[in-house]
Design a protein around this motif. Structure first.
Motif, PDB file in Angstrom:
ATOM      1  N   LEU A  36       0.812  -1.214   0.000  1.00 51.53           N
ATOM      2  CA  LEU A  36       0.000   0.000   0.000  1.00 51.53           C
ATOM      3  C   LEU A  36       0.845   1.264   0.000  1.00 51.53           C
ATOM      4  O   LEU A  36       0.305   2.369  -0.061  1.00 51.53           O
ATOM      5  CB  LEU A  36      -0.919   0.009   1.227  1.00 51.53           C
ATOM      6  N   GLY A  37       2.171   1.107   0.091  1.00 56.26           N
ATOM      7  CA  GLY A  37       3.033   2.275   0.176  1.00 56.26           C
ATOM      8  C   GLY A  37       2.920   2.916   1.553  1.00 56.26           C
ATOM      9  O   GLY A  37       2.213   2.420   2.428  1.00 56.26           O
ATOM     10  N   PRO A  38       3.604   4.042   1.758  1.00 56.43           N
ATOM     11  CA  PRO A  38       3.564   4.691   3.065  1.00 56.43           C
ATOM     12  C   PRO A  38       2.254   5.433   3.299  1.00 56.43           C
ATOM     13  O   PRO A  38       1.644   5.937   2.353  1.00 56.43           O
ATOM     14  CB  PRO A  38       4.742   5.662   3.023  1.00 56.43           C
ATOM     15  N   PHE A  39       1.830   5.481   4.548  1.00 56.68           N
ATOM     16  CA  PHE A  39       0.641   6.237   4.923  1.00 56.68           C
ATOM     17  C   PHE A  39       0.775   6.719   6.359  1.00 56.68           C
ATOM     18  O   PHE A  39       1.518   6.151   7.152  1.00 56.68           O
ATOM     19  CB  PHE A  39      -0.650   5.425   4.731  1.00 56.68           C
ATOM     20  N   ALA A  40       0.050   7.786   6.652  1.00 60.29           N
ATOM     21  CA  ALA A  40       0.056   8.369   7.987  1.00 60.29           C
ATOM     22  C   ALA A  40      -1.284   8.078   8.658  1.00 60.29           C
ATOM     23  O   ALA A  40      -2.231   7.625   8.005  1.00 60.29           O
ATOM     24  CB  ALA A  40       0.277   9.879   7.884  1.00 60.29           C
ATOM     25  N   LYS A  41      -1.360   8.372   9.929  1.00 58.81           N
ATOM     26  CA  LYS A  41      -2.638   8.220  10.637  1.00 58.81           C
ATOM     27  C   LYS A  41      -3.671   9.127   9.982  1.00 58.81           C
ATOM     28  O   LYS A  41      -3.352  10.228   9.544  1.00 58.81           O
ATOM     29  CB  LYS A  41      -2.471   8.544  12.123  1.00 58.81           C
ATOM     30  N   ALA A  81       0.119  -0.691  15.217  1.00 59.79           N
ATOM     31  CA  ALA A  81       0.474  -1.484  16.401  1.00 59.79           C
ATOM     32  C   ALA A  81       1.539  -2.538  16.090  1.00 59.79           C
ATOM     33  O   ALA A  81       2.158  -3.076  17.008  1.00 59.79           O
ATOM     34  CB  ALA A  81      -0.772  -2.171  16.963  1.00 59.79           C
ATOM     35  N   LEU A  82       1.756  -2.821  14.807  1.00 56.64           N
ATOM     36  CA  LEU A  82       2.712  -3.858  14.419  1.00 56.64           C
ATOM     37  C   LEU A  82       4.148  -3.349  14.435  1.00 56.64           C
ATOM     38  O   LEU A  82       4.401  -2.173  14.188  1.00 56.64           O
ATOM     39  CB  LEU A  82       2.402  -4.356  13.000  1.00 56.64           C
ATOM     40  N   GLN A  83       5.070  -4.277  14.682  1.00 59.94           N
ATOM     41  CA  GLN A  83       6.483  -3.996  14.483  1.00 59.94           C
ATOM     42  C   GLN A  83       6.796  -4.294  13.016  1.00 59.94           C
ATOM     43  O   GLN A  83       6.091  -5.078  12.371  1.00 59.94           O
ATOM     44  CB  GLN A  83       7.341  -4.904  15.382  1.00 59.94           C
ATOM     45  N   ARG A 141       3.356  -5.185   8.293  1.00 57.06           N
ATOM     46  CA  ARG A 141       4.065  -3.895   8.340  1.00 57.06           C
ATOM     47  C   ARG A 141       5.441  -4.091   7.742  1.00 57.06           C
ATOM     48  O   ARG A 141       6.202  -4.956   8.171  1.00 57.06           O
ATOM     49  CB  ARG A 141       4.161  -3.386   9.776  1.00 57.06           C
ATOM     50  N   THR A 142       5.764  -3.289   6.739  1.00 56.03           N
ATOM     51  CA  THR A 142       7.026  -3.459   6.016  1.00 56.03           C
ATOM     52  C   THR A 142       8.056  -2.366   6.331  1.00 56.03           C
ATOM     53  O   THR A 142       9.230  -2.538   6.044  1.00 56.03           O
ATOM     54  CB  THR A 142       6.773  -3.526   4.497  1.00 56.03           C
ATOM     55  N   ALA A 143       7.619  -1.234   6.865  1.00 57.59           N
ATOM     56  CA  ALA A 143       8.583  -0.174   7.248  1.00 57.59           C
ATOM     57  C   ALA A 143       7.902   0.774   8.243  1.00 57.59           C
ATOM     58  O   ALA A 143       6.695   0.792   8.364  1.00 57.59           O
ATOM     59  CB  ALA A 143       9.053   0.609   6.019  1.00 57.59           C
TER      60      ALA A 143
END
Length: 167
Positions: free
Chosen positions: A126-131, A144-146, A165-167
């Motif tokens: 999904l690429g990067p995203f913010a809250k 919540a994921l590492q 979670r990838t990054a």
């Protein structure tokens, strides 16, 4: 020597990405062949600091989505009319979960083949995203994921997901 890379701002996500004007390749992640110093000197490098100075945390995640008849849009690239129940969708995801275990490669392969999201063609990325950019249950599970960790099954208005979670 020009690498062809530049940094552009995504209109849809409001975050920077890397674009190679020579090869037309684009990526959310910095090109591995470039050092930090080279990245800072790329055209458009000012985009990298514009969002982060406000303390906006972004993460990168992939997911495998299975839609059901009560999903917000019960159709996908592989099925025009999805009629399965939510319980059936969860069972399908449990089967995928058993197949990939803790293998990112197998997860990406299954997302590519089976995810009901258009991100399937990017192996679920999904690429990067913010809250505030994703549905609340998805956002809460993803943040919540590492890095490298998989979520359990997460339900949203879109369907049921497993998130990596990838990054």
């Amino acid at each position: 020597m020009s690498s062809g890379w530049e940094i552009r701002m995504s209109n849809s996500k409001g975050i920077p990405y890397y674009f190679n004007a020579t090869t037309k390749e684009s990526s959310w992640d910095a090109p591995s062949e470039l050092s930090d110093e080279q990245i800072k000197s790329l055209p458009g490098a000012h985009h990298l600091s514009s969002g982060s100075s406000g303390g906006v945390e972004t993460i990168t995640a992939s997911h495998l989505l299975v839609k059901h008849k009560d999903s917000r849009r019960p159709s996908s690239w592989k099925e025009a009319n999805i009629t399965r129940t939510k319980e059936e969708a969860i069972e399908i995801l449990r089967g995928y979960q058993a197949q990939f275990g803790d293998s990112r490669e197998k997860f990406e392969e299954l997302a590519n083949l089976h995810s009901d999201c258009s991100s399937h063609s990017q192996k679920g990325n999904l690429g990067p995203f913010a809250k505030g950019q994703m549905q609340k249950p998805f956002e809460e599970a993803a943040f919540a994921l590492q890095v490298g960790e998989f979520s359990d099954i997460t339900s949203t208005d879109s369907g049921v997901h497993i998130i990596l979670r990838t990054a």
